[in-house]
Design a protein around this motif. Structure first.
Motif, mmCIF file in Angstrom:
data_model
loop_
_atom_site.group_PDB
_atom_site.id
_atom_site.type_symbol
_atom_site.label_atom_id
_atom_site.label_comp_id
_atom_site.label_asym_id
_atom_site.label_seq_id
_atom_site.Cartn_x
_atom_site.Cartn_y
_atom_site.Cartn_z
ATOM 1 N N TYR A 205 41.101 19.695 20.645
ATOM 2 C CA TYR A 205 40.022 20.009 21.602
ATOM 3 C C TYR A 205 39.686 18.848 22.527
ATOM 4 N N THR B 282 48.129 19.640 21.731
ATOM 5 C CA THR B 282 48.502 21.042 21.966
ATOM 6 C C THR B 282 48.122 21.465 23.380
ATOM 7 N N SER C 252 47.539 24.720 23.705
ATOM 8 C CA SER C 252 46.977 26.046 23.407
ATOM 9 C C SER C 252 45.598 26.261 24.008
HETATM 10 C C1 LIG Z 1 41.532 21.800 14.951
HETATM 11 C C2 LIG Z 1 42.726 22.627 15.262
HETATM 12 N N1 LIG Z 1 43.940 22.092 15.104
HETATM 13 C C3 LIG Z 1 45.052 22.789 15.360
HETATM 14 C C4 LIG Z 1 44.993 24.106 15.789
HETATM 15 C C5 LIG Z 1 46.295 24.826 16.001
HETATM 16 O O1 LIG Z 1 46.485 25.152 17.318
HETATM 17 P P1 LIG Z 1 47.937 25.424 17.944
HETATM 18 O O2 LIG Z 1 48.897 25.604 16.819
HETATM 19 O O3 LIG Z 1 47.777 26.653 18.763
HETATM 20 O O4 LIG Z 1 48.243 24.206 18.758
HETATM 21 C C6 LIG Z 1 43.755 24.720 15.956
HETATM 22 C C7 LIG Z 1 43.679 26.137 16.368
HETATM 23 O O5 LIG Z 1 42.663 26.740 16.437
HETATM 24 C C8 LIG Z 1 42.586 23.956 15.677
HETATM 25 O O6 LIG Z 1 41.371 24.486 15.807
#
Ligand SMILES: Cc1ncc(COP(=O)(O)O)c(C=O)c1O
Length: 406
Positions: free
Chosen positions: A210, A244, A246
């Motif tokens: 984040y 990430t 994401s």
């Molecule tokens: C703290 C944290 N780490 C890792 C992830 C994994 O995300 P991604 O595999 O989509 O990069 C999340 C997903 O919600 C998360 O909240």
């Protein structure tokens, strides 16, 4: 003869259990439900047109299409690794391409790190509460968990080295806008953690999912940046940083990365090879094109939208929740963490809230490695527009007032 499936599975699978909460949350598709349960980005903020145009360009040209659809190196698509190394440098860490491994989301990074370090009975330091997905990824290797030193405490457990019944293998930390609490480590806490771990020779796994979703104040240095400055560079340091795309581009492309000392990356590449050979090249190429050309407005828009939703959630909590409840006021991320009066159980509350108010959230116990936290819950603020969230919290506040009344 029928197979005894439970008896056939490896002992480590004993810990991998579906939860009652998952069953309850299956009801989320029912009409009229307002859900604060997911931890997901608002799909209206995905750069859909940019992704579509990049896919068109890559697949429209026979040369780029051939590379995009072919097997490729396990380390990842070189231009994307270079781009990430550049982005890490902007965040205060001088990184070579060889310090970067592309993973299929940062969840895969956590899985690989668990595989690389953990044997049954090893200890991992984690915050309580912490990210459930990390507990699941590490849990496959049957570790023990001990609490990460909290704010104001720089006490680190003994032993990072070999021998002894209790080998502490690494500390897992989310410095910015933790999932589930939304809280962050202050600069002093980051410094303490990095110095404490370095004194013990203990690796830190930094989950930076984040980091860029900051709505107030200035960015703080990552644990990796502080550690690289302390050690004289990433290769001499002890932090494995998991990033990430994401949360800022789109989770479905499943592109994350690990930035770490070369000696660690070299081993992780072997795990990557054995696991899935490499992350989808087409997805890496699309992500690279989008991330390296998208305007700064894109991230600014995400921040503006989520900041406004966070503010609406905090206002609705103040207006509608009983005074005996407490909650965090995060400066970024996607979550607010609520602590109910000690005698209330958030799982019972969820049942009641679904039945009486059609409102869902995630009870907090599952984020605690030791099963505590039954009077806590997580609320997501990134998905629902302000008016919907305000209505959901009004209804949930009503359920809470009734639960407290008797
Ligand atoms: C703290 C944290 N780490 C890792 C992830 C994994 O995300 P991604 O595999 O989509 O990069 C999340 C997903 O919600 C998360 O909240």
């Amino acid at each position: 003869m029928t197979i005894d499936w439970e008896g056939s599975f490896a002992p480590r699978m004993r810990r991998a259990k579906g939860s009652a909460i998952r069953e309850l949350l299956k009801l989320l598709d029912e009409p009229g439900i307002i859900s604060f349960a997911g931890g997901i980005p608002d799909p209206a903020l995905f750069p859909r047109e940019e992704i579509a145009a990049a896919a068109q360009r890559i697949l429209g040209d026979p040369r780029t299409a051939a590379a995009a659809l072919q097997y490729a190196p396990s380390e990842g698509y070189a231009p994307l690794r270079r781009f990430i190394a550049g982005a890490m440098a902007e965040r205060g860490v001088a990184c070579a391409v060889d310090n970067i491994l592309i993973t299929s989301g940062s969840q895969q990074a956590l899985d690989f790190i668990g595989r690389l370090f953990l044997a049954p009975g090893d200890t991992v330091l984690v915050a309580r509460p912490t990210y459930l997905g990390a507990l699941q990824a590490f849990g496959a290797h049957e570790p023990l968990y001990e609490p990460l030193p909290g704010p104001g405490s720089n006490r680190m457990p003994e032993s990072g080295g070999s021998g002894g019944a209790r080998r502490v293998k690494f500390a897992y930390a989310i410095a910015d806008f933790q999932n589930p609490t939304g809280e962050s480590l202050s600069l002093a806490e980051r410094r303490d953690l990095v110095a404490g771990a370095a004194a013990l020779g203990l690796p830190i796994v930094e989950d930076a999912a984040y980091e860029l979703l900051r709505y107030d104040g200035d960015m703080l240095p990552s644990l990796l940046a502080l550690d690289a400055a302390r050690a004289g560079g990433i290769d001499a340091g002890s932090v494995l940083y998991c990033g990430t795309f994401s949360k800022t581009i789109a989770p479905a492309l499943r592109i994350g990365w690990i930035a770490a000392p070369r000696a660690v990356i070299d081993k992780l590449v072997l795990i990557k090879q054995a696991s899935d050979l490499h992350t989808s090249t087409l997805d890496q190429m699309i992500l690279h094109e989008v991330a390296s050309t998208i305007s700064a407005d894109h991230l600014a828009r995400i921040r503006r939208t989520y900041r406004s939703r966070r503010d609406a959630m905090l206002a609705a909590l103040s207006a509608c929740f009983p005074a005996s409840c407490r909650w965090t006021r995060p400066a970024g991320g996607m979550f607010v963490w609520v602590t109910l009066p000690a005698h209330l159980d958030a799982e019972d509350l969820l049942r009641r809230s679904l039945a009486e108010a059609k409102v869902a959230f995630v009870p907090g116990a599952s984020f605690h490695a030791d099963g505590t936290g039954r009077n806590t819950l997580r609320l997501n603020f990134s998905l629902n527009a302000e008016a919907i969230a305000t209505e959901g919290l009004r209804r949930l506040g009503g359920v809470l007032h009734r639960a407290l009344a008797g």
